[in-house]
Design an enzyme around this catalytic site. Structure first.
Site, short mmCIF file in Angstrom:
data_model
loop_
_atom_site.label_atom_id
_atom_site.label_comp_id
_atom_site.label_asym_id
_atom_site.label_seq_id
_atom_site.Cartn_x
_atom_site.Cartn_y
_atom_site.Cartn_z
N GLU A 137 1.06 -1.06 -0.10
CA GLU A 137 0.05 -0.12 0.08
C GLU A 137 0.89 1.27 -0.08
O GLU A 137 0.62 2.22 -0.80
CB GLU A 137 -0.94 -0.05 1.27
N ARG A 188 4.79 31.67 -20.66
CA ARG A 188 4.13 32.94 -19.94
C ARG A 188 5.18 34.19 -20.13
O ARG A 188 6.25 34.08 -19.54
CB ARG A 188 4.09 32.68 -18.59
N GLY A 228 -0.94 33.81 -10.05
CA GLY A 228 -2.68 33.84 -9.64
C GLY A 228 -3.02 32.67 -10.42
O GLY A 228 -4.05 32.21 -9.99
N ASN A 234 2.78 10.15 7.98
CA ASN A 234 3.96 10.25 7.78
C ASN A 234 4.77 10.26 9.19
O ASN A 234 6.07 9.70 9.32
CB ASN A 234 4.50 11.50 6.87
#
Length: 397
Positions: free
Chosen positions: A262, A288, A360, A386
């Protein structure tokens, strides 16, 4: 942007942190990854908004995954599964994480429940449930956590009392993935409270027409909105003795043996998600425009991405070593715990730093980086918090 799970040697995408094809992924696993990639791109990604709003993914999607061989890949073919290895389930789960999806509950279904039944169930149980799990007709869940017991399973209060040829189940569970729509749930319950850790057993409950079984609310979570996560209640629920998985009183022992799997499954999704976050961010900063040029032209941005690429590459190398060792049977529980805590910590850190470079726009839910960021947070909690895992690791030193 391509979402290849296993990059070929020399693939230019390795420059942004992805490792070349690991040794544990054979040609069959690579081919399966391509099928999984197409499935998530066509059946899941376009429907993110609807799945998030309704808080589940339709059964039809499970059936499509089953028809493509994406469910229960490791289950032997004689019980309806793919007859593969852990590597096959690993590439499917990796593709899901790279697609940005956390709603499809296959991580629990194929990554936890199916292997548990295949390993510890008897032949009758395997033939009863595994073929349906492989087709998606049966959705599997495991009910461990309770309102007063999370990582410390010894504190569970759900009871199962043997009465003739039945166990009578009473109690409640919470934070159960696939809980609202599961057809089969493996319930962790105390069958002998006086025996302590040796009095816990696993009972497989078929939820259809089970008097006394009730599903509570589908929980409203910070992230992972499409993931069906629910409360479950058991009020004098009868479970046939033949649905006991493994020997009575061995439940905690079985779960302990399965926890490395797991935790490794969680680690696999952590690395795949942070790889995608980095790729998205590199692409964004190169397009960008700000202050007269692309963000990527700024030294700070390049240095930040260089650091993130190093973290992601180191994470991939550690993960691949753990997967390879798990496949060959040499992965120790402490190392699996190391992988889970460190890689999920890296995941949250990397996605946070990547989101910052989006400015943003990173805070807008329409951007994938926003989903990757908010969905990462739970990874440090489930599968053993954890902090608990660090304590376990320290005991092995």
């Amino acid at each position: 942007m391509s979402t290849d799970t296993v990059a070929r040697p020399g693939d230019p995408r390795t420059r942004s942190g992805r490792a070349a094809r690991p040794r544990w992924a054979d040609d069959e696993a690579v081919a399966l990854a391509a099928v999984a990639r197409a499935f998530f791109e066509t059946e899941i990604v376009p429907h993110f908004e609807r799945f998030d709003e309704q808080k589940y993914i339709e059964r039809e999607v499970w059936h499509k995954a089953g028809a493509l061989g994406l469910l229960c890949c490791e289950v032997p073919a004689e019980f309806g599964g793919g007859g593969g290895s852990f590597a096959h389930d690993a590439v499917v789960l990796s593709e899901q994480a790279r697609a940005g999806d956390t709603g499809f509950g296959n991580m629990v279904h194929s990554g936890v429940v199916a292997p548990l039944l295949a390993t510890y169930g008897n032949d009758e149980q395997r033939r009863r449930w595994l073929p349906g799990m492989a087709t998606g007709d049966i959705i599997g869940a495991v009910a461990m956590s309770e309102p007063g017991a999370g990582s410390d399973l010894k504190n569970i209060v759900t009871r199962a009392e043997r009465v003739a040829d039945q166990y009578v189940l009473n109690g409640s569970k919470t934070f159960i993935s696939n809980g609202a729509r599961c057809d089969l749930v493996v319930v962790v319950a105390k069958t002998d409270p006086a025996a302590g850790r040796n009095g816990i057993s696993l009972l497989a409950l078929e939820t259809a027409d089970a008097p006394g079984f009730r599903r509570g609310r589908t929980l409203d979570k910070l992230g992972r909105h499409a993931s069906d996560t629910a409360e479950l209640f058991f009020d004098e629920v009868s479970v046939p003795v033949g649905h006991l998985v493994g020997a009575e009183g061995r439940g905690l022992e079985i779960l302990k043996a399965e926890l490395p799997r797991e935790r490794l499954v969680i680690a696999i999704t952590a690395v795949a998600a942070m790889e995608r976050a980095l790729e998205e961010t590199v692409a964004y900063t190169k397009t960008r425009e700000a202050f007269g040029g692309p963000l990527f032209s700024m030294q700070h941005v390049r240095f930040e991405l260089a650091e993130l690429a190093t973290i992601v590459r180191a994470s991939r190398v550690f993960l691949d070593d753990c997967v390879e060792r798990f496949v060959d049977g040499t992965l120790e529980p402490a190392t699996a715990s190391m992988a889970k805590w460190w890689l999920t910590q890296n995941q949250t850190d990397v996605t946070d730093r990547c989101l910052q470079l989006f400015g943003g726009y990173g805070y807008m839910r329409e951007y994938l980086i926003s989903r990757l960021y908010v969905d990462a947070r739970a990874q440090k909690i489930y599968g053993g918090a954890n902090e608990v895992l660090k304590d376990h690791i320290s005991r092995s030193l």
